[in-house]
Design a protein around this motif. Structure first.
Motif, PDB file in Angstrom:
ATOM      1  N   THR A 168       0.839  -1.208   0.000  1.00 18.30           N
ATOM      2  CA  THR A 168       0.000   0.000   0.000  1.00 18.30           C
ATOM      3  C   THR A 168       0.876   1.263   0.000  1.00 18.30           C
ATOM      4  N   VAL A 169       1.951   1.220   0.788  1.00 18.64           N
ATOM      5  CA  VAL A 169       2.887   2.356   0.792  1.00 18.64           C
ATOM      6  C   VAL A 169       3.457   2.561  -0.605  1.00 18.64           C
ATOM      7  N   LEU A 198       3.339   9.046 -11.893  1.00 17.98           N
ATOM      8  CA  LEU A 198       2.626   7.977 -12.598  1.00 17.98           C
ATOM      9  C   LEU A 198       1.127   8.096 -12.333  1.00 17.98           C
ATOM     10  N   LEU A 199       0.338   7.480 -13.221  1.00 18.30           N
ATOM     11  CA  LEU A 199      -1.119   7.511 -13.096  1.00 18.30           C
ATOM     12  C   LEU A 199      -1.569   6.366 -12.187  1.00 18.30           C
ATOM     13  N   SER A 200      -2.367   6.718 -11.181  1.00 17.61           N
ATOM     14  CA  SER A 200      -2.863   5.698 -10.256  1.00 17.61           C
ATOM     15  C   SER A 200      -4.012   4.927 -10.891  1.00 17.61           C
ATOM     16  N   THR A 201      -3.779   3.665 -11.186  1.00 15.68           N
ATOM     17  CA  THR A 201      -4.791   2.790 -11.812  1.00 15.68           C
ATOM     18  C   THR A 201      -4.768   1.445 -11.085  1.00 15.68           C
ATOM     19  N   PRO A 202      -5.785   0.606 -11.327  1.00 12.27           N
ATOM     20  CA  PRO A 202      -5.760  -0.737 -10.723  1.00 12.27           C
ATOM     21  C   PRO A 202      -4.531  -1.553 -11.116  1.00 12.27           C
ATOM     22  N   PHE A 203      -3.922  -1.220 -12.281  1.00  8.12           N
ATOM     23  CA  PHE A 203      -2.727  -1.971 -12.696  1.00  8.12           C
ATOM     24  C   PHE A 203      -1.530  -1.644 -11.798  1.00  8.12           C
ATOM     25  N   THR A 204      -1.392  -0.358 -11.455  1.00 11.52           N
ATOM     26  CA  THR A 204      -0.234   0.027 -10.657  1.00 11.52           C
ATOM     27  C   THR A 204      -0.320  -0.477  -9.209  1.00 11.52           C
ATOM     28  N   VAL A 205      -1.532  -0.790  -8.747  1.00 11.32           N
ATOM     29  CA  VAL A 205      -1.691  -1.326  -7.391  1.00 11.32           C
ATOM     30  C   VAL A 205      -1.949  -2.834  -7.421  1.00 11.32           C
ATOM     31  N   ALA A 206      -1.523  -3.499  -8.491  1.00  9.26           N
ATOM     32  CA  ALA A 206      -1.722  -4.955  -8.592  1.00  9.26           C
ATOM     33  C   ALA A 206      -1.105  -5.706  -7.409  1.00  9.26           C
ATOM     34  N   PRO A 207       0.093  -5.347  -6.920  1.00 11.84           N
ATOM     35  CA  PRO A 207       0.620  -6.052  -5.733  1.00 11.84           C
ATOM     36  C   PRO A 207      -0.289  -5.911  -4.510  1.00 11.84           C
ATOM     37  N   VAL A 208      -0.933  -4.745  -4.346  1.00 14.74           N
ATOM     38  CA  VAL A 208      -1.870  -4.578  -3.231  1.00 14.74           C
ATOM     39  C   VAL A 208      -3.054  -5.518  -3.393  1.00 14.74           C
ATOM     40  N   ALA A 230      -8.527   3.353   1.621  1.00 16.26           N
ATOM     41  CA  ALA A 230      -8.703   4.799   1.815  1.00 16.26           C
ATOM     42  C   ALA A 230      -7.427   5.563   1.482  1.00 16.26           C
ATOM     43  N   LEU A 231      -6.268   5.052   1.839  1.00 16.05           N
ATOM     44  CA  LEU A 231      -5.009   5.739   1.545  1.00 16.05           C
ATOM     45  C   LEU A 231      -4.723   5.773   0.047  1.00 16.05           C
ATOM     46  N   THR A 244     -12.247   2.882  -8.622  1.00 22.82           N
ATOM     47  CA  THR A 244     -11.878   1.539  -9.081  1.00 22.82           C
ATOM     48  C   THR A 244     -10.615   1.061  -8.377  1.00 22.82           C
ATOM     49  N   VAL A 245      -9.667   2.008  -8.181  1.00 20.02           N
ATOM     50  CA  VAL A 245      -8.434   1.652  -7.468  1.00 20.02           C
ATOM     51  C   VAL A 245      -8.750   1.197  -6.037  1.00 20.02           C
ATOM     52  N   ALA A 246      -9.664   1.905  -5.364  1.00 17.98           N
ATOM     53  CA  ALA A 246     -10.009   1.553  -3.987  1.00 17.98           C
ATOM     54  C   ALA A 246     -10.787   0.243  -3.924  1.00 17.98           C
ATOM     55  N   ALA A 247     -11.617   0.004  -4.938  1.00 20.44           N
ATOM     56  CA  ALA A 247     -12.459  -1.201  -4.926  1.00 20.44           C
ATOM     57  C   ALA A 247     -11.674  -2.457  -5.264  1.00 20.44           C
TER      58      ALA A 247
END
Length: 407
Positions: free
Chosen positions: A68-69, A79-89, A114-115, A137-140
């Protein structure tokens, strides 16, 4: 073991590679829906966040916090925050939901979601409603992954319960099979004891008479030897019929083992008494009540009780006579065998036998009771009460004196 370990490393490597590729894909996306080569920062962020995933099984909460950090650093490095960039989360959230309790998973995932959506608006210019839906979408994404993780946890728990039930059912079937085998062995043992003990006792008595008369009365000795031949032949025939149970273990509807020859009953009692007469034991019989057909199990049990009780008299009682009393009524059949000999006295050399034990087991098997013990006036008494089907089911129990159990 080595193959399983190799498969685990291969699976973990695949997960890390997929997460790294998705992070790079997210780093290549731009706000205007164009794709450009990801910067060096995107490679570094993807490598670090993806490299944390192998620890998700041992420390799922720490892995979610660390990834998450990394996800919060997406916007600050351009970078653009998308579901792809948070795939490890997302992957870490799935593993956390599978391995941890629900309260722990919610306590870690809700703040993480939330973060992920509160940091990007401070670093992205010209924030719009489209950006809001993207951040939603990123949060969900980790929350949806957690739902799938809980479903997997429940499915695994259900499969574990089903496997345990199947194992217990298999153990129950094995136990039932062992119980039936033990019951069949006990039934065959009773048959062998009743047949062999009776015939061998008669053969021993006839051989003793022949040996005693051989020198003084050879003709009488020859007659005893002829009777001995007939007794041993009958013993072999009955033994062959009983051993047939081992090859043909089918059971009839009466619950008794299927013999290769008809099972004896009260109709064969006169013939049984004649064998004892020839062996030197005078047996009188008294019958009361109305004679009629009995259920096969009761008929066989009645015959075996008389046979075993008289065999015990011939073996153990110091007497030349015995009395059999047979009473039939609408509810039950009562059999009483008495003698006025030495009763339950045993020689010290003779080990305890299984005659009375076998009789009690036979009688209990048809719902009856058996009493056996020494008589106050001398001798021994065996009394069996066998219920008839019209009397209803009788509780299967055995009672009576334990004196003379070795007979």
């Amino acid at each position: 073991m080595l193959r399983s370990r190799d498969m685990s490393w291969w699976r973990e490597g695949t997960v890390v590679a997929v997460a790294f590729a998705l992070c790079l894909l997210g780093g290549a996306l731009r706000v205007d829906d164009t794709v450009t080569p990801p910067p060096v920062a995107a490679y570094l962020l993807a490598a670090v966040s993806s490299g944390l995933l192998p620890a998700r099984h041992r420390a799922p909460v720490a892995t979610v916090i660390a990834t998450t950090v990394c996800g919060m650093l997406v916007a600050p490095i351009g970078l653009l925050s998308t579901p792809f960039t948070v795939a490890p989360v997302v992957i870490g959230a799935y593993s956390l939901a599978v391995g941890a309790e629900r309260r722990v998973a919610l306590a870690a995932l809700l703040p993480a979601a939330a973060l992920l959506v509160t940091v990007p608006p401070f670093f992205e210019t010209d924030f719009s409603w489209a950006d809001t839906s993207r951040l939603a979408t990123v949060a969900a994404a980790p929350l949806v992954a957690a739902v799938f993780g809980r479903s997997t946890r429940h499915r695994r728990a259900y499969l574990t319960i089903m496997e345990e039930r199947a194992r217990r059912a298999e153990e129950s079937r094995d136990e039932e099979a062992r119980r039936r085998v033990a019951g069949e062995r006990l039934r065959i043992a009773r048959e062998l004891h009743d047949l062999v003990a009776h015939q061998i006792t008669l053969a021993n008595a006839q051989a003793t008479v022949a040996a005693h008369l051989f020198a003084t009365r050879p003709e009488q000795a020859r007659k005893s030897l002829d009777e001995l031949v007939g007794t041993t032949r009958q013993a072999l025939d009955e033994l062959r019929a009983t051993v047939g149970l081992l090859r043909h273990p089918e059971e009839d509807t009466s619950g008794t083992s299927a013999l290769t020859e008809p099972a004896p009953g009260l109709a064969q009692v006169p013939e049984l008494l004649s064998t004892f007469h020839r062996a030197g034991l005078a047996v009188s019989i008294h019958e009361d009540g109305t004679a009629g057909p009995l259920p096969p199990a009761v008929d066989l049990t009645a015959y075996r009780v008389i046979q075993e009780a008289l065999t015990n008299v011939a073996k153990h009682a110091a007497t030349g006579g015995a009395e059999v009393r047979l009473v039939r009524d609408r509810d039950q059949v009562t059999i009483t065998v008495t003698d006025d000999g030495g009763g339950a006295r045993e020689t010290q050399e003779r080990p305890p036998g299984y005659g009375l034990i076998g009789m009690r087991e036979r009688v209990a098997a048809v719902g009856g009771t058996l009493d056996a013990g020494a008589r106050p006036e001398g001798g021994f008494r065996v009394s069996a009460r066998l219920p008839l089907p019209a009397a209803g089911k009788t509780a299967r129990k055995t009672d009576g004196a334990t004196d003379g159990e070795g007979r």
